[in-house]
Design an enzyme around this catalytic site. Structure first.
Site, PDB file in Angstrom:
ATOM      1  N   HIS A  77      -3.405   6.825   2.847  1.00 12.30           N
ATOM      2  CA  HIS A  77      -3.798   5.545   2.239  1.00 12.30           C
ATOM      3  C   HIS A  77      -5.190   5.179   2.755  1.00 12.30           C
ATOM      4  O   HIS A  77      -5.482   5.293   3.943  1.00 12.30           O
ATOM      5  CB  HIS A  77      -2.780   4.468   2.614  1.00 12.30           C
ATOM      6  CG  HIS A  77      -3.240   3.088   2.291  1.00 12.30           C
ATOM      7  ND1 HIS A  77      -3.729   2.753   1.053  1.00 12.30           N
ATOM      8  CD2 HIS A  77      -3.305   1.963   3.059  1.00 12.30           C
ATOM      9  CE1 HIS A  77      -4.074   1.475   1.063  1.00 12.30           C
ATOM     10  NE2 HIS A  77      -3.840   0.979   2.264  1.00 12.30           N
TER      11      HIS A  77
ATOM     12  N   ASN B  54     -10.026  -0.564  -0.064  1.00 11.96           N
ATOM     13  CA  ASN B  54      -8.569  -0.460  -0.045  1.00 11.96           C
ATOM     14  C   ASN B  54      -8.028  -0.981  -1.378  1.00 11.96           C
ATOM     15  O   ASN B  54      -8.153  -2.172  -1.671  1.00 11.96           O
ATOM     16  CB  ASN B  54      -8.048  -1.293   1.136  1.00 11.96           C
ATOM     17  CG  ASN B  54      -6.545  -1.260   1.275  1.00 11.96           C
ATOM     18  OD1 ASN B  54      -5.830  -0.842   0.361  1.00 11.96           O
ATOM     19  ND2 ASN B  54      -6.056  -1.712   2.408  1.00 11.96           N
TER      20      ASN B  54
ATOM     21  N   CYS C 164       0.814  -1.227   0.000  1.00 12.97           N
ATOM     22  CA  CYS C 164       0.000   0.000   0.000  1.00 12.97           C
ATOM     23  C   CYS C 164       0.844   1.273   0.000  1.00 12.97           C
ATOM     24  O   CYS C 164       0.340   2.361  -0.262  1.00 12.97           O
ATOM     25  CB  CYS C 164      -0.946   0.000   1.195  1.00 12.97           C
ATOM     26  SG  CYS C 164      -1.930  -1.495   1.281  1.00 12.97           S
TER      27      CYS C 164
HETATM   28  O1  UT7 Z   1      -3.727  -1.512   3.741  1.00 14.39           O
HETATM   29  C1  UT7 Z   1      -2.770  -2.086   4.541  1.00 14.39           C
HETATM   30  C2  UT7 Z   1      -3.035  -2.050   5.944  1.00 14.39           C
HETATM   31  N1  UT7 Z   1      -4.284  -2.675   6.300  1.00 14.39           N
HETATM   32  C3  UT7 Z   1      -4.957  -2.152   7.273  1.00 14.39           C
HETATM   33  O2  UT7 Z   1      -4.581  -1.120   7.755  1.00 14.39           O
HETATM   34  C4  UT7 Z   1      -6.158  -2.891   7.804  1.00 14.39           C
HETATM   35  C5  UT7 Z   1      -6.158  -2.810   9.286  1.00 14.39           C
HETATM   36  N2  UT7 Z   1      -7.197  -3.531   9.974  1.00 14.39           N
HETATM   37  C6  UT7 Z   1      -8.529  -3.231   9.906  1.00 14.39           C
HETATM   38  O3  UT7 Z   1      -8.956  -2.416   9.131  1.00 14.39           O
HETATM   39  C7  UT7 Z   1      -9.417  -3.877  10.932  1.00 14.39           C
HETATM   40  O4  UT7 Z   1      -8.620  -4.553  11.883  1.00 14.39           O
HETATM   41  C8  UT7 Z   1     -10.483  -4.860  10.350  1.00 14.39           C
HETATM   42  C9  UT7 Z   1     -11.553  -4.084   9.625  1.00 14.39           C
HETATM   43  C10 UT7 Z   1      -9.814  -5.856   9.439  1.00 14.39           C
HETATM   44  C11 UT7 Z   1     -11.149  -5.611  11.501  1.00 14.39           C
HETATM   45  O5  UT7 Z   1     -11.729  -4.688  12.425  1.00 14.39           O
HETATM   46  P1  UT7 Z   1     -11.432  -4.810  13.987  1.00 14.39           P
HETATM   47  O6  UT7 Z   1     -12.219  -3.769  14.640  1.00 14.39           O
HETATM   48  O7  UT7 Z   1      -9.947  -4.813  14.201  1.00 14.39           O
HETATM   49  O8  UT7 Z   1     -12.086  -6.227  14.347  1.00 14.39           O
HETATM   50  P2  UT7 Z   1     -11.380  -7.507  15.001  1.00 14.39           P
HETATM   51  O9  UT7 Z   1     -10.484  -8.182  14.017  1.00 14.39           O
HETATM   52  O10 UT7 Z   1     -10.827  -7.161  16.338  1.00 14.39           O
HETATM   53  O11 UT7 Z   1     -12.645  -8.430  15.215  1.00 14.39           O
HETATM   54  C12 UT7 Z   1     -13.728  -8.050  16.109  1.00 14.39           C
HETATM   55  C13 UT7 Z   1     -14.841  -9.046  15.946  1.00 14.39           C
HETATM   56  C14 UT7 Z   1     -14.372 -10.511  16.018  1.00 14.39           C
HETATM   57  O12 UT7 Z   1     -15.405 -11.269  16.628  1.00 14.39           O
HETATM   58  P3  UT7 Z   1     -15.307 -11.646  18.200  1.00 14.39           P
HETATM   59  O13 UT7 Z   1     -14.034 -12.417  18.360  1.00 14.39           O
HETATM   60  O14 UT7 Z   1     -15.290 -10.335  18.925  1.00 14.39           O
HETATM   61  O15 UT7 Z   1     -16.548 -12.450  18.421  1.00 14.39           O
HETATM   62  C15 UT7 Z   1     -14.291 -10.920  14.571  1.00 14.39           C
HETATM   63  O16 UT7 Z   1     -14.429 -12.303  14.378  1.00 14.39           O
HETATM   64  O17 UT7 Z   1     -15.448  -8.898  14.645  1.00 14.39           O
HETATM   65  C16 UT7 Z   1     -15.461 -10.164  13.972  1.00 14.39           C
HETATM   66  N3  UT7 Z   1     -15.308  -9.903  12.541  1.00 14.39           N
HETATM   67  C17 UT7 Z   1     -16.358  -9.683  11.734  1.00 14.39           C
HETATM   68  N4  UT7 Z   1     -17.689  -9.653  11.964  1.00 14.39           N
HETATM   69  C18 UT7 Z   1     -18.489  -9.377  10.928  1.00 14.39           C
HETATM   70  C19 UT7 Z   1     -14.161  -9.803  11.810  1.00 14.39           C
HETATM   71  N5  UT7 Z   1     -14.465  -9.524  10.526  1.00 14.39           N
HETATM   72  C20 UT7 Z   1     -15.816  -9.447  10.467  1.00 14.39           C
HETATM   73  C21 UT7 Z   1     -16.717  -9.182   9.420  1.00 14.39           C
HETATM   74  N6  UT7 Z   1     -18.033  -9.155   9.699  1.00 14.39           N
HETATM   75  N7  UT7 Z   1     -16.284  -8.932   8.151  1.00 14.39           N
END
Ligand code: UT7
Length: 332
Positions: free
Chosen positions: A255, A285, A114
């Protein structure tokens, strides 16, 4: 001494739209979750036969037309991509050069995920300032849908396809010049965001096994935290190094990975909403294409004026990061 100036911008977004509702039919997710956690509503997806170089060509054609520089004057083409047309060779930049009918160019790809567009901006600047090249076409182009696992809700909701391009040209006028570009990397974070299969790091016994195994994998939450920290420090450093205050920035172009990351970084830096450029809601993204696509959006909306100061800030797999202070200096 020659300086390097940003002469033009162009972009291309494929017509097919993949909405959050579409994704909710494919994996266990919802429009509400994706919108709240990422700010993304939809992303563009290339046609099956549409390649990264095809998209790069369309973005480049606009950048060339708008630059006022004849294509015969372009002496270098650099493409930033993690989703090239071909795995090892030929480079996407050589394919783009050929499709554009460019001759006598140096052409190559770079891999900085990215951060790719900031990296190629720094390379173009260095070649121009050294006197080795005069007009460099830089392109960030990605067909991320080809390396996305549409059974993994942690990644498939984030990524989209598209391309952005710019002409960086030589000038003697320092007031037009790119002020500074910072780039960095830390390979100790390599496992946060990677395509673990398909290369020599993970050789496969058979082609069948390799096919379809080049998907991106991400430790999203850890990546999120490092992204906010790195993006903020990156900007603080480049502003301080150049004695520029955040109020002097006309357009902050981060980004476009996640609205919450952009908001946290913008707030930490004291950027107003009017300064921050946002396209994540409509393109998701697009990795190396995200920054030039965002600059192109404000250009086409008539919001980017000659002489205005752009501040670019990127972060991505590797890990890599980079920032740039760039006046927009069109020839016409
Ligand atoms: O471009 C290069 C760099 N990339 C980035 O900068 C991306 C960085 N990361 C992110 O944007 C975020 O971490 C995500 C959008 C990928 C995830 O968001 P988050 O707030 O960090 O969620 P998390 O991974 O901590 O997950 C929270 C909960 C989990 O469930 P439990 O364990 O709390 O029951 C996940 O399983 O959300 C769940 N979850 C989802 N639920 C519905 C993860 N993905 C999804 C989804 N839909 N798509």
């Amino acid at each position: 001494m020659a300086y390097a100036a940003l002469r033009s911008i162009g972009a291309y977004a494929p017509k097919n739209i993949l909405t959050n509702e579409d994704l909710a039919k494919m994996v266990d997710t919802s429009d509400d979750w994706i919108t709240k956690r990422t700010g993304i509503k939809e992303r563009r997806i290339a046609d099956k036969n549409e390649t990264t170089s095809d998209m790069g060509v369309k973005a480049a054609q606009k950048a060339i037309e708008r630059s006022g520089i004849a294509k015969e004057e372009i002496d270098m083409v650099i493409c930033a991509t993690i989703s090239p047309d071909y795995f090892c060779m030929p480079s996407t930049a050589t394919l783009i050069s050929n499709k554009l009918g460019l001759q006598n160019v140096t052409a190559f790809d770079i891999s900085a995920a990215c951060t790719g567009f900031v990296y190629i901006l720094s390379i173009a600047k260095a070649f121009i300032e050294s006197g080795m090249k005069k007009n460099v076409l830089i392109i960030g182009a990605e067909k991320l849908s080809a390396i996305t696992d549409y059974t993994d809700r942690g990644t498939c909701i984030l990524f989209g396809d598209g391309a952005g391009a710019a002409i960086v040209g030589a000038t003697n006028d320092k007031s037009e010049a790119i002020i500074d570009v910072h780039t960095g990397a830390d390979g100790s974070f390599a496992d946060l965001l990677m395509t673990p299969n398909g290369g020599t790091g993970s050789p496969h016994d058979s082609l069948e096994q390799e096919a379809g195994s080049c998907y991106m994998q991400m430790k999203g939450n850890e990546t999120f935290k490092v992204a906010v920290r790195t993006l903020t420090k990156d900007v603080e450093d480049i502003l301080a190094a150049n004695n520029i205050a955040s109020e002097q920035v006309d357009h902050f172009v981060p980004h476009q990975a996640n609205y919450r990351i952009i908001k946290a970084v913008g707030d930490a830096l004291g950027m107003s909403d009017a300064q921050v450029v946002l396209t994540v809601h409509k393109y998701g993204n697009t990795s190396g294409a995200s920054i030039p696509m965002a600059i192109n959006d404000i250009y086409e909306e008539g919001k980017l004026k000659a002489g205005e100061l752009l501040l670019l800030d990127a972060f991505g797999g590797g890990l890599t990061w980079g920032s740039a202070l760039v006046p927009f200096s069109p020839l016409r």
